[in-house]
Design a protein around this motif. Structure first.
Motif, PDB file in Angstrom:
ATOM      1  N   HIS A 193     -11.343  53.584  84.488  1.00  0.00           N
ATOM      2  CA  HIS A 193     -10.211  53.105  83.707  1.00  0.00           C
ATOM      3  C   HIS A 193      -9.076  54.106  83.715  1.00  0.00           C
ATOM      4  O   HIS A 193      -9.326  55.306  83.612  1.00  0.00           O
TER       5      HIS A 193
ATOM      6  N   CYS B 155      -2.142  48.964  80.113  1.00  0.00           N
ATOM      7  CA  CYS B 155      -3.507  49.496  80.190  1.00  0.00           C
ATOM      8  C   CYS B 155      -3.807  49.919  81.627  1.00  0.00           C
ATOM      9  O   CYS B 155      -4.939  50.245  81.960  1.00  0.00           O
TER      10      CYS B 155
ATOM     11  N   HIS C  19      -4.044  48.288  84.421  1.00  0.00           N
ATOM     12  CA  HIS C  19      -4.998  47.507  85.219  1.00  0.00           C
ATOM     13  C   HIS C  19      -4.513  47.249  86.651  1.00  0.00           C
ATOM     14  O   HIS C  19      -5.307  46.893  87.514  1.00  0.00           O
TER      15      HIS C  19
ATOM     16  N   GLU D 239      -9.907  45.289  87.588  1.00  0.00           N
ATOM     17  CA  GLU D 239      -9.124  44.433  86.682  1.00  0.00           C
ATOM     18  C   GLU D 239      -7.671  44.417  87.144  1.00  0.00           C
ATOM     19  O   GLU D 239      -7.249  45.288  87.896  1.00  0.00           O
TER      20      GLU D 239
ATOM     21  N   GLU E  74      -9.291  41.037  81.141  1.00  0.00           N
ATOM     22  CA  GLU E  74     -10.087  41.973  80.343  1.00  0.00           C
ATOM     23  C   GLU E  74      -9.526  42.049  78.932  1.00  0.00           C
ATOM     24  O   GLU E  74     -10.265  42.167  77.963  1.00  0.00           O
ATOM     25  N   GLU E  75      -8.189  41.998  78.842  1.00  0.00           N
ATOM     26  CA  GLU E  75      -7.519  42.165  77.543  1.00  0.00           C
ATOM     27  C   GLU E  75      -7.696  40.924  76.674  1.00  0.00           C
ATOM     28  O   GLU E  75      -6.854  40.041  76.657  1.00  0.00           O
TER      29      GLU E  75
HETATM   30 ZN   LIG Z   1      -7.824  48.361  79.877  1.00  0.00          ZN
END
Ligand SMILES: [Zn+2]
Length: 475
Positions: free
Chosen positions: A188, A126, A128, A100, A163-164
């Motif tokens: 992740h 996050c 990514h 991601e 993804e978000e």
């Molecule tokens: Zn994430």
């Protein structure tokens, strides 16, 4: 960008001098030597901070890196300009590594120990940027192993945007792009190193739009019908509904348009809702009740309502056969040691999280293996996990104790701490992919577990229906 170009040249040079090497150990050593190069790629993506479906530069940089390493690129797949598949090799097994690269709105942050905006519209809260880069690194290293050992099989990198909230992977699954994959790997960024069984909540999200009639709010209110009233009536009913849904369910919303001025009755208002639960049938039921509430709200306020599905994901289907192998590999790679400088940064961050000192043991250790997992968030990996056996894990790319989607996560992700966690992930992914290429029985038993858990009568129905990718959901 200059830094990136030099680095790409360096990567292809090291690729060409690789062929003499054979063992898995050599492959991992070679990967380790490219830490700085991959760090630069990740930090470029961190700076781009592009949101869902807008990740042109981030996706482009990863595509270029993979292409220079000898992968064939298929871009713009599933009707998404920033989605792509990079492939090397032929025949089975087909091992996929997902990556991601989207950022989150707001949350712009400098790579420092206090809250300080970097002035961008979004931030990598996050991690990514690390996600996409580590997975790219792992795909390239696995390719080097396949090549050096003249092994049969296909390694693929799936560049999965948005993804978000954008459910990017769902469209790729719906398009059948995972159908010939044997095993899918992901990871992740996080606040600890862990490869226990994962869990995630299924979700459905939509934007509810109310349409009313504008009029002067003081001179002729009787002529108007407030679209904002529609939104508020819906919100009130949903908030009452919370008492009558399973307690593990989650519902959250933001009013994305509530009118423009108090003296103009708004003829348009919009509210953006999420419903989540660890079972998708419960999510579907709650969502249907939310639509009823919206219809009731429109009826009672003299407005009209329509809604647009935005996202929808399955819960996660864990695969313990694969999980155990992933845990063994992560344990072998191990966690990280902080330098004095990193410790000072981490202590600063820890203070903002209400701790006296950063918990360095958590960054250094790998969490014990657990098969029971509790789900908090959602991920579109869920849909992949119902299509092919899928396994993931996390590494401590953030100072322990840091919640995802926080400025502290953005900050650490922009430092060497983030890069170290990323390399732990890249090595663990590579080792697991090599295990899968080496061991046909492992692939077969992972598949057997997958088919058993998914059930004989399973039929894939995307929760977001047949809508086209919501390419403008961040606009
Ligand atoms: Zn994430």
């Amino acid at each position: 960008m200059r830094k990136t170009l030099i680095l790409l040249a360096a990567l292809s040079a090291s690729y060409y001098s690789m062929n003499a090497q054979k063992s898995e150990k050599d492959i991992i050593k070679n990967l380790e030597q490219k830490s700085t190069d991959y760090g630069i790629i990740a930090q470029n993506i961190w700076e781009f901070a592009e949101m869902g479906y807008q990740e042109e530069k981030s996706s482009g940089l990863l595509q270029q890196t993979l292409q220079d390493a000898g992968f064939t690129i298929k871009k713009g797949v599933a009707g998404i300009p920033t989605a792509f598949i990079a492939e090397y090799g032929s025949g089975s097994p087909v091992i996929a590594i997902m990556g991601e690269f989207d950022a989150l709105p707001g949350l712009s942050q400098k790579a420092v120990g206090e809250k300080e905006s970097a002035g961008a519209v979004a931030g990598h809260a996050c991690g990514h940027h690390l996600f996409g880069t580590a997975s790219t690194a792992a795909a390239i290293s696995t390719k080097e192993w396949l090549e050096a050992n003249k092994s049969k099989g296909t390694i693929r990198f799936y560049g999965t945007p948005a993804e978000e909230g954008g459910s990017g992977k769902v469209y790729m699954v719906r398009e059948g792009l995972f159908n010939d994959v044997d095993i899918a790997l992901h990871w992740h960024p996080g606040a600890q190193n862990a490869a226990s069984a994962g869990a995630a909540l299924a979700n459905k999200s939509a934007k509810f739009r109310f349409h009313g009639i504008s009029a002067h709010a003081a001179a002729s209110p009787d002529k108007g019908r407030s679209a904002l009233d529609g939104v508020e009536a819906m919100d009130m009913m949903i908030n009452m509904m919370r008492e009558h849904i399973p307690q593990e369910a989650r519902i959250h919303y933001v009013i994305t348009d509530g009118g423009k001025a108090p003296n103009v009755i708004p003829d348009f208002a919009e509210v953006y809702y999420y419903a989540r639960h660890n079972r998708r049938d419960v999510v579907i039921e709650i969502f249907d009740r939310m639509v009823k509430a919206a219809e009731g709200a429109a009826l009672g306020t003299g407005t009209t309502m329509d809604y647009e599905m935005i996202g929808g994901t399955h819960e996660l289907l864990p695969n313990l056969t694969l999980q155990k192998v992933m845990h063994e590999n992560l344990s072998e790679v191990g966690g990280m040691e902080y330098t004095t400088e990193e410790k000072a940064f981490a202590d600063k961050i820890a203070k903002t999280l209400g701790q006296d000192k950063a918990d360095l043991a958590t960054a250094k250790n790998v969490q014990p293996y657990k098969t029971e997992a509790k789900a908090f968030g959602s991920t579109d990996v869920g849909d992949v996990s119902f299509t092919v056996p899928t396994v993931g894990f996390s590494t401590a790319t953030w100072v322990p104790g840091t919640p995802a989607h926080s400025w502290q996560a953005v900050a650490a992700g922009g430092t060497s701490i983030g890069n170290k966690g990323m390399m732990i992930a890249a090595k663990t992914l590579t080792m697991t992919a090599i295990d899968l290429f080496k061991d046909k029985k492992l692939v077969a038993s992972a598949k057997a577990e997958f088919l058993m858990k998914r059930g004989a009568d399973f039929k894939y129905i995307p929760l977001l229906g047949d809508r086209a990718p919501a390419l403008d959901y961040r606009k």
